[in-house]
Structure formats: structure tokens, C-alpha cells
Design an enzyme around this catalytic site. Structure first.
Site, PDB file in Angstrom:
ATOM      1  N   CYS A 116      27.827 -25.001  23.917  1.00 47.66           N
ATOM      2  CA  CYS A 116      28.257 -26.382  23.624  1.00 47.66           C
ATOM      3  C   CYS A 116      28.775 -27.099  24.864  1.00 47.66           C
ATOM      4  CB  CYS A 116      29.307 -26.384  22.544  1.00 47.66           C
ATOM      5  SG  CYS A 116      28.646 -25.743  21.007  1.00 47.66           S
ATOM      6  N   HIS A 256      32.552 -33.331  22.629  1.00 49.15           N
ATOM      7  CA  HIS A 256      31.555 -32.519  21.936  1.00 49.15           C
ATOM      8  C   HIS A 256      31.806 -32.649  20.435  1.00 49.15           C
ATOM      9  CE1 HIS A 256      29.032 -29.336  20.634  1.00 49.15           C
ATOM     10  NE2 HIS A 256      30.031 -28.550  20.271  1.00 49.15           N
ATOM     11  N   ASN A 286      26.462 -30.928  14.670  1.00 48.22           N
ATOM     12  CA  ASN A 286      26.666 -30.335  15.995  1.00 48.22           C
ATOM     13  C   ASN A 286      25.294 -30.007  16.598  1.00 48.22           C
ATOM     14  OD1 ASN A 286      27.264 -28.755  18.197  1.00 48.22           O
ATOM     15  ND2 ASN A 286      28.710 -27.414  17.130  1.00 48.22           N
TER      16      ASN A 286
END
Ligand code: UT7
Length: 329
Positions: A116, A256, A286
Site C-alpha cells: 500500500c 492511502h 482499497n
């Protein structure tokens, strides 16, 4: 001599057309729209469908749009870095395949894996080539087809992830806009908490690895949440402090997009109000390396030259970090 800084001079994104809504997931596993929305902030996500279509398909669409928008010819690009944990293949690199699809030939291109935080790590890596004066145009892509590694029978992970890609162009700035500072960290002790166990050299594919679902994401949500919430906020606060920035000086936090509650905690710690937090988790979920460039793409029209942005991420590895940049256009 003025210092060369690396500035983002264009951004473009791509998400596949197919929408997977919370209602769709509620038909597949024991979950509800209410649970997903309140625990994560996600309403829907996109999924790339079609045999043989991998991450490079989305990355190439983002790069094509970026080159057209910035009037950049493929032959002008010196380097393309693709941050991904869902490469089309282990080799060749997805970056090589993207270059081939968009007509960038005989230039440097490679993948970078930092889950990520992949986009932040790739952005900083690309910036080093610009700051050194070695390269003039670097394309940084964040792209992931998470649907390829999601276990759609596991309600604790399948609701979280989506597919997408974003790309930025980095060029030298001679008025000191662009990337000002960064903090990048990793801690391999986090591995057991967030891992795709099989498929690599430790556990090559066997019937057993497939039966055990080791080729899909394993996440211990609460453990990851605990680290994410403190570490993403820590590095965001630290980069502000060492650059003498208060919440008022920050135009946008670009976080994020893993969980709205983690994002809120980070903004809170930074003293940044919700109107200054980029959010697209509700529509894309995500997308791992793509979340940050997709946010920049969505909010581009609201940005002004000189705006102070704090980019922040936390994810698998563990890896985490923050970048302070001044928007260049
Ligand atoms: O981008 C990479 C980094 N990843 C992250 O930052 C993710 C960090 N973690 C999280 O965002 C959260 O931990 C999750 C969203 C994954 C889970 O939220 P949570 O508030 O930590 O829930 P939990 O894991 O503590 O589970 C609470 C309950 C459990 O039931 P019991 O044991 O209390 O009966 C789960 O089984 O919720 C249950 N649950 C669900 N219920 C309905 C878990 N997933 C679901 C679901 N639908 N999809």
C-alpha cells in the site's frame, strides 16, 4: 545554482467499468452494506473482468491518458516505474508491459513492490532521478488488480479491495515546487499480519497451497488497524513538524484509502479538517498502490499551484511513509 526539485506535472487515472457494490457482496458472503459502510467507509469498488487481463491493462490506460494530457511523446519518457503487488506475471515486470502497450521503447522500466506504500516509494525513487539531473521525464504508476488475489469467500477481506490504476508525470522544477521532503519506513516483523503466503519462492503453487487459499490475501484486520492508525499519523505529524507546517498550512491530506477510520485519525492528529482530506474510498475501496494517484486525479481541479500536500500511506510489509510536496500547476 538553484536546486532541482521533482514536480508532478500531470496525473491520470483509470478504473474498470464493472462495479461491485456492497449489496452485491452481501449476496456472496455474510455481510451487510451497513457493516461495510460504518467499519470502512466503502460503498462500492471496481473489478477488472476478462480472461488474461492483468494490472498492466489498467496501468497502460492511465499512462496513455497521462501522456496525451501532458503532450508527452512516448519517446520523451526516460523511465517508468510501476508500483504493484499484483503484477501480470512475476516477470517480465508489469512496467515493461505497460511501456510496450503505450509505445515507450528502449527506456528504463521496472516494478517496485511496497504494497500500500508502493506509490509513495515509487514516487520518491522517481524523484531521485529527476533531482540528480539524470532524467527529465519519469512516469510513476500505482496499479493493482486486487480482485486477482482476493478470496471472495472471506468476508473479512473481500469487502475491502478494488482494482484501479493511477499515473503521474515527474519533471524538474526550477522554482522549487514538487517534492520537498519524505519519510519512508518498513518493518518486516509485520509480515504475518498481512500477507499473500503462496505463489512466490517460499511456497510455489501446489494443490495444497491452493486448497489452503494461500494465494489470496491473509489479513489480521485488528492488528493491522492498530499499527496503521498510529504509524500513518506519526509520519504525517513528523513531516509537518520538521517542515514547520501547521494544519492551516496544509491544503490537502492525500491518504492511502484502506479505512475511513484510519484516515480520520490521521487528519485529526495533523489538525486538518475533513474538507481538506482527499477521499475516494467510498467508490473504489482499497486499490493498494493506486489509491493515492487516483485521489490526486479525482481532486486535481481543486488544486492550485503552490498548495502544500501531505501524502501518507501504511500497508503490507509493514511499509509506511509520508511525502510533503508543493503542487506545481
Ligand atoms: O491497506 C492495507 C492496510 N490495511 C488496513 O489498513 C486495514 C486495517 N484494518 C481494518 O481496516 C479493519 O480492521 C477491518 C475493516 C478489516 C475490520 O474492522 P474491525 O472493526 O477491526 O472489525 P473486526 O475485525 O474486529 O471484526 C468485528 C466483527 C467480527 O465479529 P465478532 O467476532 O465480533 O462476532 C467479525 O467477524 O465483525 C465481523 N466481520 C464482519 N461482519 C460483517 C468481519 N468482517 C465482516 C463483514 N461483514 N464483512
Amino acid at each position: 545554482m538553484t536546486k532541482i526539485t521533482a514536480a508532478i506535472t500531470g496525473v491520470f487515472g483509470y478504473v474498470p467499468e464493472d462495479v461491485l457494490s456492497n449489496a452485491d457482496l452481501a449476496k456472496m458472503v455474510d455481510t451487510t452494506d451497513e457493516w461495510i459502510t460504518t467499519r470502512t467507509g466503502i460503498k462500492e469498488r471496481r473489478v477488472l473482468r476478462g480472461e488474461g487481463l492483468g494490472t498492466s491493462v489498467m496501468g497502460a490506460e492511465a499512462v496513455k491518458g497521462l501522456l496525451a494530457k501532458t503532450n508527452t511523446k512516448p519517446e520523451e519518457v526516460d523511465l517508468l516505474i510501476c508500483a504493484t503487488v499484483t503484477p501480470d506475471h512475476f516477470f517480465p515486470a508489469t512496467a515493461n508491459l505497460i511501456c510496450e502497450k503505450v509505445g515507450i521503447a528502449f527506456k528504463a522500466s521496472y516494478d517496485l513492490a511496497a504494497a500500500c506504500s508502493g506509490f509513495l516509494n515509487a514516487l520518491v525513487t522517481g524523484a531521485m532521478f529527476i533531482e540528480s539531473g539524470r532524467y527529465k521525464k519519469v512516469v510513476v504508476v500505482g496499479a493493482d488488480k486486487m480482485s486477482a488475489i482476493v478470496d471472495y469467500t472471506d468476508r473479512t477481506t473481500c469487502v475491502l479491495f478494488g482494482d484501479g490504476a493511477g499515473a503521474v508525470l515527474l519533471e524538474p522544477s526550477n522554482n522549487e515546487l514538487g517534492i520537498q521532503d519524505f519519510i519512508l519506513k518498513s518493518d518486516g516483523a509485520g509480515a504475518p499480519h498481512l500477507i499473500q503466503k503462496a505463489g512466490g519462492s517460499a511456497y510455489p503453487p501446489t494443490h495444497e497451497t491452493i486448497d489452503n487459499r494461500w494465494h489470496t490475501i491473509h489479513q489480521e484486520g485488528q492488528a493491522v488497524f492498530k499499527f496503521a492508525v498510529t504509524r500513518m499519523a506519526d509520519v504525517s505529524a513528523e513531516i509537518m513538524e520538521r517542515n514547520q507546517l501547521t494544519g492551516d498550512d496544509v491544503a490537502f491530506l492525500v491518504p492511502h484509502q484502506a479505512n475511513k477510520r484510519i484516515i480520520d485519525a490521521t487528519a485529526n492528529r495533523m489538525g486538518v479538517g475533513p474538507e481538506k482530506v482527499m477521499l475516494n474510498i467510498h467508490k473504489y475501496g482499497n486499490t493498494t498502490a493506486a489509491t493515492i494517484p487516483l485521489c490526486l486525479w479525482d481532486y486535481e481541479s481543486q488544486l492550485k499551484k503552490g498548495d502544500n500536500l501531505i501524502l501518507a500511506a501504511f500497508g503490507g510489509g509493514f511499509t509506511w511513509g509520508s511525502v510533503f510536496l508543493k503542487w506545481a500547476y
